[in-house]
Design a protein around this motif. Structure first.
Motif, short mmCIF file in Angstrom:
data_model
loop_
_atom_site.label_atom_id
_atom_site.label_comp_id
_atom_site.label_asym_id
_atom_site.label_seq_id
_atom_site.Cartn_x
_atom_site.Cartn_y
_atom_site.Cartn_z
N ALA A 137 48.08 53.32 47.45
CA ALA A 137 49.51 53.02 47.38
C ALA A 137 49.80 51.68 46.71
O ALA A 137 50.92 51.20 46.74
CB ALA A 137 50.12 53.04 48.78
N SER A 138 48.80 51.07 46.12
CA SER A 138 48.98 49.76 45.50
C SER A 138 47.91 49.51 44.45
O SER A 138 46.94 50.28 44.34
CB SER A 138 48.93 48.65 46.56
N THR A 139 48.10 48.44 43.69
CA THR A 139 47.12 48.02 42.70
C THR A 139 46.98 46.51 42.77
O THR A 139 47.98 45.79 42.84
CB THR A 139 47.56 48.43 41.28
N ALA A 140 45.75 46.04 42.79
CA ALA A 140 45.49 44.60 42.81
C ALA A 140 44.98 44.17 41.44
O ALA A 140 44.09 44.80 40.87
CB ALA A 140 44.45 44.26 43.88
N LEU A 141 45.56 43.08 40.92
CA LEU A 141 45.13 42.54 39.65
C LEU A 141 44.45 41.20 39.89
O LEU A 141 45.09 40.22 40.28
CB LEU A 141 46.33 42.36 38.71
N HIS A 142 43.13 41.18 39.69
CA HIS A 142 42.31 39.98 39.92
C HIS A 142 42.15 39.24 38.60
O HIS A 142 41.58 39.79 37.65
CB HIS A 142 40.93 40.38 40.46
N TYR A 143 42.59 37.99 38.54
CA TYR A 143 42.50 37.24 37.29
C TYR A 143 41.49 36.09 37.37
O TYR A 143 41.44 35.23 36.50
CB TYR A 143 43.87 36.72 36.86
N ARG A 144 40.65 36.10 38.37
CA ARG A 144 39.64 35.05 38.55
C ARG A 144 38.74 34.89 37.32
O ARG A 144 38.35 33.77 36.95
CB ARG A 144 38.79 35.38 39.78
N HIS A 145 38.40 36.02 36.68
CA HIS A 145 37.43 35.96 35.58
C HIS A 145 38.07 36.02 34.20
O HIS A 145 37.37 36.18 33.20
CB HIS A 145 36.41 37.09 35.74
N VAL A 146 39.38 35.88 34.14
CA VAL A 146 40.03 35.72 32.83
C VAL A 146 39.71 34.32 32.31
O VAL A 146 39.67 33.35 33.08
CB VAL A 146 41.56 35.90 32.96
N ALA A 147 39.45 34.20 31.02
CA ALA A 147 39.11 32.90 30.42
C ALA A 147 40.17 31.86 30.77
O ALA A 147 41.38 32.18 30.80
CB ALA A 147 38.97 33.03 28.91
N ALA A 148 39.73 30.66 31.05
CA ALA A 148 40.64 29.60 31.51
C ALA A 148 41.81 29.39 30.57
O ALA A 148 42.95 29.17 31.01
CB ALA A 148 39.86 28.30 31.71
N ASP A 149 41.56 29.47 29.25
CA ASP A 149 42.64 29.21 28.29
C ASP A 149 43.61 30.38 28.16
O ASP A 149 44.64 30.27 27.48
CB ASP A 149 42.06 28.83 26.92
#
Length: 261
Positions: A137-149
């Motif tokens: 019933a939901s979606t989680a978007l994890h941005y921990r490993h997106v490049a810092a810039d």
């Protein structure tokens, strides 16, 4: 590795003593960062062995209910915790109380979830490292490993895109945004668990901002236990997952003694 015992703060010990004497105790805990240390790869997280033993022991005592309330999907939570069936598992920040939950969504909610997943997939294609965790019933978007810039741009795109789909409900965590097609919170889940089992006192342990919705619903003789740093509505603070293991072990011992088990 040190084998010295972990000393709990005095307020934690007083809370354990009071909780152990209640008529019906509900022990509930978050998973990541509380029962298990935070890891780079979410699938690698595992319950601290001492915590696992303590929770299983508590679940085997009379007039004592144990639950894990997590942002993880229910099937994933069951695999990672490996706890006995006597422990209640609640996934997706309080949405999933059983594995067939998604069958209960309305047509409107299913359409909302489909649009949410479509936009999330588009963002993952735009921002390498953005991990999309799809749940019933939901979606989680994890941005921990997106490049810092690129991280700020990714967060902005999330906020301007799936976060503004009409009717969705947001839960912000540590470098993750959970977007649900229905209203949900750990606090609502905790209230449901309290009602189901008629608990006379509740203790909830958690480390994330998502756990605050549970802490704010507690009142004496309940106890909220914040793990780690950060502003909180919890009554007690302990430093880390090792202290969680010690807290639950002490609680199990005193509860067993009180019950004469």
């Amino acid at each position: 590795m040190s084998t010295e015992p972990i000393n709990l703060p005095d307020d934690a010990l007083r809370a354990i003593d009071a909780l152990s004497r209640t008529d019906h105790l509900l022990v509930a805990s978050d998973f990541d960062g509380t029962m298990a240390p935070i890891v780079d790869v979410p699938a690698d997280a595992r319950t601290d062995p001492q915590t696992q033993v303590a929770l299983a022991e508590l679940a085997g005592l009379a007039a004592t209910t144990v639950a894990v309330v997590s942002g993880r999907a229910l099937d994933v939570l069951a695999e990672l915790t490996a706890l006995p069936s006597s422990v209640h598992l609640v996934g997706s920040h309080g949405v999933e109380f059983d594995s067939d939950f998604s069958a209960g969504l309305t047509d409107e909610e299913r359409a909302r979830l489909a649009e949410l997943n479509r936009q999330a997939d588009d963002l993952a294609a735009r921002f390498p490292g953005l991990f999309v965790e799809k749940k019933p019933a939901s979606t989680a978007l994890h941005y921990r490993h997106v490049a810092a810039d690129a991280r700020d741009a990714a967060v902005d795109a999330i906020q301007r895109g799936p976060c503004v789909i009409p009717g969705v409900h947001l839960t912000a965590g540590k470098q993750v945004v959970e977007i649900a097609a229905i209203e949900t919170s750990k606090g609502l889940a905790l209230e449901r668990l309290r009602e189901i089992d008629g608990a006379t006192a509740v203790v909830f342990l958690g480390d994330d901002v998502t756990d605050e919705s549970a802490f704010v619903r507690l009142s004496a003789p309940d106890v909220g236990v914040k793990v780690g740093e950060g502003k909180t509505a919890a009554d007690v603070r302990i430093p880390d997952t090792a202290a969680v293991a010690r807290f639950l072990t002490e609680l199990a011992a005193r509860r067993r003694e009180h019950l004469g088990a």
